[in-house]
Design an enzyme around this catalytic site. Structure first.
Site, PDB file in Angstrom:
ATOM      1  N   LYS A  81      67.085  -0.846  16.169  1.00 23.00           N
ATOM      2  CA  LYS A  81      66.259  -2.038  16.342  1.00 23.00           C
ATOM      3  C   LYS A  81      66.341  -2.811  15.044  1.00 23.00           C
ATOM      4  CE  LYS A  81      61.680  -3.939  16.602  1.00 23.00           C
ATOM      5  NZ  LYS A  81      60.239  -3.779  16.692  1.00 23.00           N
TER       6      LYS A  81
ATOM      7  N   GLY B 253      51.418  -7.807  14.961  1.00 22.40           N
ATOM      8  CA  GLY B 253      50.068  -7.384  14.612  1.00 22.40           C
ATOM      9  C   GLY B 253      48.977  -8.407  14.860  1.00 22.40           C
TER      10      GLY B 253
ATOM     11  N   GLY C 195      53.244  -8.905  19.258  1.00 25.49           N
ATOM     12  CA  GLY C 195      52.208  -9.848  19.638  1.00 25.49           C
ATOM     13  C   GLY C 195      51.313  -9.382  20.771  1.00 25.49           C
TER      14      GLY C 195
ATOM     15  N   ALA D 174      53.288  -1.528  19.455  1.00 30.43           N
ATOM     16  CA  ALA D 174      52.848  -0.393  18.641  1.00 30.43           C
ATOM     17  C   ALA D 174      51.346  -0.493  18.374  1.00 30.43           C
ATOM     18  CB  ALA D 174      53.634  -0.335  17.326  1.00 30.43           C
TER      19      ALA D 174
END
Lengths: 260, 260, 260, 260
Positions: free
Chosen positions: D102, D163, D190, D211
């Site tokens: 990634k 975040g 987001g 996450a």
């Protein structure tokens, strides 16, 4: 011809107003600030709470409005039931010599939302009693139609609850109301900033009523001028007819062929 | 003092403009309509596509702009790579005697979105060559900062793709761009109606650039006047400082204590 | 412990339902499609229009619901006044042996919006007559509270008008309703797709009621499964407590310190 | 047949994953919480920051993932330029024995937004070096297409900055990206709550990566289950085909004619 664009009076119950911005007096720090804001707003119609008015003696707001040649629209702010609102409207008629009234019948203090049943009842009584009734209502298209059917001279749906500054929470409802109304629709309550006022006019409202968005702004005079311009801009855009929305882009340059 | 509110010029690269509305010429049906729209817009700066300009001979748009005393900002609309855009900018400088350029480097015809790599490359070359570069960019806060860092005189993020009329799709990005920019941020592309323009200014943009929202509106002259008013309204609201948003209502009447 | 997360029954008037998705039967092409959709939805409570039910003779929807062991909630769809709705509810009680009713009193055919005055009147009559009343209402926080005060077992505000698929037009109103209700709030009408249903639950609704979003979807069975998952997802997210919204970014990596 | 609905694997670079939810490990308080959340999420692919990994010695995250049989997707979080990201990817390949990466190349700490020029450069280098590259990108449809053109195996646009929990700020851009992509589009960054994840899938994304929406939720395990359900719901809704949006209401009852 350019000036003609601006010959576009608001007409309520047969009376013409040059401005489509109606400014409330609530929330102002003092009369000097209020005066500057009222002048900057260009308003010709102002709403004033009656509940405290009777306690007044000296000069105050009413004298200011007289001096500025702004029409007074008494309101029944703070009334909780139909009877209280009807009584307040009658006192206002007596005291101020006007049969116009902005009818507010709120349900509770936290939301300040109208009570639909009491509002409709009060509107009917006041119309029967010869008042020109401008009801502050929620954005329910059914209630708006009922208020018109009992004879209200305009309907004044909220954008969002009083003093929240949340703008127009449900443009779809305002469009539904406008599409079926044959009296002027005045967006009343919830306006936070200029683009909110412009949007109200673009949705087809005939006017915008606001108070604390101006009186509690950082610079009330400047915000009053902002609202005046935004109402004008939104109204003109509504009349001009906007371009359609598209998913893909569309160049402007191909149409430049006439150049030369 | 009231008039002072309107003494608020847009300054780009040291030059002052009395109007914060920049109007493109693309999409107009004919010069007569364009003239009326330009006059109603109050614009002092207009962008014109260069790709077709060289084919022009007679009077046309440039003569009109000279007559109206509106500054010409040549653009590189339709250019697909940095080289083509740089070349076009140089031809424009030659032809029009101005080192200002609205830099457009689009990636494809369906989206007309800028190509970030080619745009940055072209911007750098043109700044090095002495141009005052105003780049049309996407709403990426990183690219906006890069464009400023290579010496652009302003950054011009889109609200949404050219000609879509979708307004400002991502106000958060515009706020991020404004909060870090030390050059003027001009909202360019996507404006559909007056409230979009007002919102751009409320987000802190220094100006709004639009073309087809006016030239392809039902009534271009009226829409130009609408945009002029909306840009003014949004700017004043930004400067005035809006009220905060609240979840619960807040009455204006308690503050009416001063009445009387 | 993982399974405990899903032990979270909906309780209305003392009865428990394992699913928080209530599916209406309206709009289905045929009984076979409806059956597959009902199974996929996992619903334990289904609303059925009474106005046509009395004309029924053969097996039909009711037999299907009996076979699937899904509770029937008769509704008064199509009723225009309090009297008609009350009569319909009583016929339903007679015919189906249930004192539960989804109360609908619509004002007109174009909006299918509830008539607030007639709705409140009918609700009061039915509560007095021993019904468990679940009223379909607009999203007015005042009316929702009134309905609860007259004894309704739940309040069921719309997200947007019936069949529009516009989702939740005014999340603020739904939040206001939820924050003051002590009976379950069921989002009823306007759901278009799965994310709408998830949002309803995140706003604090106790359940979602929908019909045509499933029955008229391209693939009703699949959409029923989608809604089931989305209602579960929204409910769990509401209970889990979401992260706050931020203007600036916040990295997740610094917290990776425990690695190793 | 009902189970078939759920046979709908995510395919990236020829590999199949049973879950369309990719969960990052960042932000978790401790390994026990992370384990419960990973189990509840049903994820089969997890992204782990490499920058700190090399400092690791003991058991930690990698051992946990091995135990849960979850594939590791190393990421280059925190890398600021193409060179640093390429080097980090190579170290990861060495250390973890996977050529999947990634790719993150952020421009600054306040926005954590990707640097478009460096990202494209790094992607090209890594593809040439035999990596399966999954780039984290902004929502620019042009950059997404460029990344695909240089050989990336998927494109992973943000909904909003890392975040922030602001959800999908610009659904129009995601739709533009999806409509032109021939590799999977994974919504990355987001996501704040379940309805955001459902919306991503409804817009046509192939998967969702998140996450902190889970790891920093009040109850991470419950939120992981919420996200799992929401991704499933959104995917099914996308495949089922939603009802169109309408301005006016549309009754479901007329279609009830089949009853009986």
């Amino acid at each position: 011809m350019f000036q003609e664009m601006f010959q576009d009076p608001l007409v309520i119950a047969g009376r013409e107003f040059g401005s489509r911005l109606v400014m409330g007096t609530g929330g102002a720090d003092n009369l000097a600030v209020l005066e500057r804001a009222l002048r900057a707003s260009g308003t010709e119609l102002t709403t004033v709470a009656m509940r405290r008015m009777d306690a007044s003696g000296g000069p105050g707001v009413l004298e200011l409005l007289r001096r500025l040649d702004i029409e007074v629209l008494p309101n029944t702010a703070g009334c909780r039931g139909a009877d209280e609102a009807v009584l307040t409207a009658r006192l206002a008629r007596e005291a101020l010599g006007t049969n116009w009234v902005k009818l507010e019948v709120v349900a509770d203090e936290r939301t300040l939302l109208p009570d639909p049943v009491e509002l409709l009842d009060a509107a009917e009584q006041l119309v029967d009693d010869g008042f020109v009734v401008l009801p502050y209502t929620n954005d329910d298209p059914v209630l708006a139609l009922r208020l018109e059917q009992v004879g209200c001279a305009a309907v004044m749906p909220l954008g969002s609850p009083i003093g929240t500054g949340l703008g127009i929470r449900n443009p779809h409802n305002i469009e539904l109301i406008v599409s079926r109304a044959s009296v002027p629709v005045v967006l009343d309550a919830g306006i936070g900033t200029a683009s909110d006022a412009a949007l109200a006019m673009e949705l087809g409202c005939a006017a915008v009523l606001l108070a604390t968005a101006v009186t509690r702004a950082g610079d009330p005079e400047r915000m009053a001028a902002a609202m005046r311009a935004a109402v004008t801009g939104g109204r003109l855009a509504h009349l001009a007819g906007r371009i359609p929305k598209r998913f893909w882009a569309k160049a402007s340059s191909p149409e430049l062929d006439y150049v030369g």
